[in-house]
Scaffold this motif. Structure first.
Motif, mmCIF file in Angstrom:
data_model
loop_
_atom_site.group_PDB
_atom_site.id
_atom_site.type_symbol
_atom_site.label_atom_id
_atom_site.label_comp_id
_atom_site.label_asym_id
_atom_site.label_seq_id
_atom_site.Cartn_x
_atom_site.Cartn_y
_atom_site.Cartn_z
ATOM 1 N N ARG A 156 2.807 22.596 12.647
ATOM 2 C CA ARG A 156 1.380 22.827 12.394
ATOM 3 C C ARG A 156 1.087 24.272 11.999
ATOM 4 O O ARG A 156 0.269 24.542 11.130
ATOM 5 N N TYR A 157 1.748 25.208 12.660
ATOM 6 C CA TYR A 157 1.501 26.626 12.405
ATOM 7 C C TYR A 157 2.498 27.253 11.436
ATOM 8 O O TYR A 157 2.354 28.422 11.073
ATOM 9 N N GLY A 158 3.522 26.518 11.036
ATOM 10 C CA GLY A 158 4.493 27.048 10.092
ATOM 11 C C GLY A 158 5.331 28.179 10.651
ATOM 12 O O GLY A 158 5.692 29.111 9.923
ATOM 13 N N ILE A 159 5.626 28.102 11.939
ATOM 14 C CA ILE A 159 6.464 29.123 12.577
ATOM 15 C C ILE A 159 7.613 28.434 13.314
ATOM 16 O O ILE A 159 7.570 27.231 13.548
ATOM 17 N N ALA A 160 8.614 29.210 13.671
ATOM 18 C CA ALA A 160 9.720 28.705 14.482
ATOM 19 C C ALA A 160 9.717 29.431 15.817
ATOM 20 O O ALA A 160 9.560 30.651 15.859
ATOM 21 N N VAL A 161 9.871 28.677 16.882
ATOM 22 C CA VAL A 161 9.965 29.274 18.213
ATOM 23 C C VAL A 161 11.432 29.612 18.446
ATOM 24 O O VAL A 161 12.286 28.728 18.395
ATOM 25 N N PRO A 162 11.738 30.888 18.675
ATOM 26 C CA PRO A 162 13.136 31.282 18.888
ATOM 27 C C PRO A 162 13.720 30.629 20.148
ATOM 28 O O PRO A 162 12.999 30.362 21.111
ATOM 29 N N ASP A 163 15.006 30.368 20.111
ATOM 30 C CA ASP A 163 15.680 29.726 21.241
ATOM 31 C C ASP A 163 15.449 30.456 22.553
ATOM 32 O O ASP A 163 15.299 29.824 23.596
ATOM 33 N N ASP A 164 15.420 31.780 22.513
ATOM 34 C CA ASP A 164 15.265 32.537 23.756
ATOM 35 C C ASP A 164 13.842 32.459 24.323
ATOM 36 O O ASP A 164 13.605 32.830 25.465
ATOM 37 N N ALA A 165 12.890 31.953 23.551
ATOM 38 C CA ALA A 165 11.510 31.822 24.039
ATOM 39 C C ALA A 165 11.281 30.503 24.779
ATOM 40 O O ALA A 165 10.374 30.403 25.609
ATOM 41 N N TRP A 166 12.086 29.488 24.481
ATOM 42 C CA TRP A 166 11.872 28.160 25.045
ATOM 43 C C TRP A 166 11.781 28.129 26.571
ATOM 44 O O TRP A 166 10.898 27.455 27.100
ATOM 45 N N PRO A 167 12.643 28.826 27.315
ATOM 46 C CA PRO A 167 12.547 28.753 28.779
ATOM 47 C C PRO A 167 11.207 29.234 29.336
ATOM 48 O O PRO A 167 10.800 28.821 30.425
ATOM 49 N N GLY A 168 10.504 30.079 28.615
ATOM 50 C CA GLY A 168 9.228 30.588 29.091
ATOM 51 C C GLY A 168 8.034 29.724 28.736
ATOM 52 O O GLY A 168 6.922 29.976 29.186
ATOM 53 N N LEU A 169 8.256 28.684 27.956
ATOM 54 C CA LEU A 169 7.155 27.826 27.522
ATOM 55 C C LEU A 169 6.952 26.700 28.528
ATOM 56 O O LEU A 169 7.242 25.540 28.278
ATOM 57 N N THR A 170 6.415 27.060 29.678
ATOM 58 C CA THR A 170 6.314 26.112 30.792
ATOM 59 C C THR A 170 4.903 25.606 31.056
ATOM 60 O O THR A 170 4.718 24.753 31.917
ATOM 61 N N SER A 171 3.921 26.127 30.331
ATOM 62 C CA SER A 171 2.540 25.703 30.534
ATOM 63 C C SER A 171 1.771 25.851 29.224
ATOM 64 O O SER A 171 2.246 26.502 28.291
ATOM 65 N N MET A 172 0.597 25.263 29.188
ATOM 66 C CA MET A 172 -0.236 25.409 27.990
ATOM 67 C C MET A 172 -0.587 26.875 27.760
ATOM 68 O O MET A 172 -0.602 27.344 26.620
ATOM 69 N N ASP A 173 -0.855 27.611 28.834
ATOM 70 C CA ASP A 173 -1.161 29.044 28.706
ATOM 71 C C ASP A 173 0.011 29.795 28.090
ATOM 72 O O ASP A 173 -0.168 30.627 27.189
ATOM 73 N N ALA A 174 1.219 29.508 28.573
ATOM 74 C CA ALA A 174 2.404 30.207 28.068
ATOM 75 C C ALA A 174 2.624 29.898 26.588
ATOM 76 O O ALA A 174 2.951 30.796 25.798
ATOM 77 N N VAL A 175 2.416 28.648 26.206
ATOM 78 C CA VAL A 175 2.592 28.263 24.804
ATOM 79 C C VAL A 175 1.528 28.938 23.939
ATOM 80 O O VAL A 175 1.825 29.486 22.874
ATOM 81 N N ALA A 176 0.277 28.919 24.400
ATOM 82 C CA ALA A 176 -0.809 29.558 23.642
ATOM 83 C C ALA A 176 -0.567 31.049 23.489
ATOM 84 O O ALA A 176 -0.774 31.609 22.408
ATOM 85 N N ASP A 177 -0.112 31.702 24.553
ATOM 86 C CA ASP A 177 0.191 33.136 24.477
ATOM 87 C C ASP A 177 1.299 33.408 23.464
ATOM 88 O O ASP A 177 1.207 34.347 22.663
ATOM 89 N N HIS A 178 2.352 32.591 23.507
ATOM 90 C CA HIS A 178 3.462 32.783 22.576
ATOM 91 C C HIS A 178 2.994 32.597 21.126
ATOM 92 O O HIS A 178 3.295 33.417 20.260
ATOM 93 N N LEU A 179 2.268 31.516 20.886
ATOM 94 C CA LEU A 179 1.789 31.243 19.526
ATOM 95 C C LEU A 179 0.843 32.336 19.046
ATOM 96 O O LEU A 179 0.938 32.773 17.887
ATOM 97 N N HIS A 180 -0.054 32.770 19.901
ATOM 98 C CA HIS A 180 -0.994 33.823 19.517
ATOM 99 C C HIS A 180 -0.239 35.075 19.127
ATOM 100 O O HIS A 180 -0.530 35.695 18.095
ATOM 101 N N GLY A 181 0.739 35.463 19.938
ATOM 102 C CA GLY A 181 1.531 36.642 19.615
ATOM 103 C C GLY A 181 2.303 36.481 18.306
ATOM 104 O O GLY A 181 2.359 37.403 17.494
#
Length: 83
Positions: free
Chosen positions: A52-77
């Motif tokens: 949807r956003y045309g970005i790739a989430v790096p492998d090292d970021a996946w462990p931190g994506l544990t909540s909607m807040d964490a995902v939103a923060d990552h995407l916003h950044g």
């Protein structure tokens, strides 16, 4: 795009990938522990957001994506950095 707009999209995509999650679920709730979302649904959910956003989430970021807040923060950044 604001963080609140991103969070709305996160909720929308989570509802598709994990339809059992209540629409009013706490954004800080842990996907697996609190919301009962399995790892395959999280994978689908993040892949939908990447597309949807045309970005790739790096492998090292996946462990931190544990909540909607964490995902939103990552995407916003990621989106702020990309623009």
């Amino acid at each position: 795009m604001t963080r609140s707009e991103i969070l709305a999209t996160v909720r929308e995509e989570l509802a598709v990938a994990a339809p059992d999650v209540p629409a009013d679920a706490d954004t800080a709730a842990h996907f697996g522990v609190d919301l009962g979302v399995d790892s395959l649904a999280v994978l689908e959910f993040v892949a939908r957001l990447e597309y949807r956003y045309g970005i790739a989430v790096p492998d090292d970021a996946w462990p931190g994506l544990t909540s909607m807040d964490a995902v939103a923060d990552h995407l916003h950044g990621a989106l702020v950095t990309a623009s």
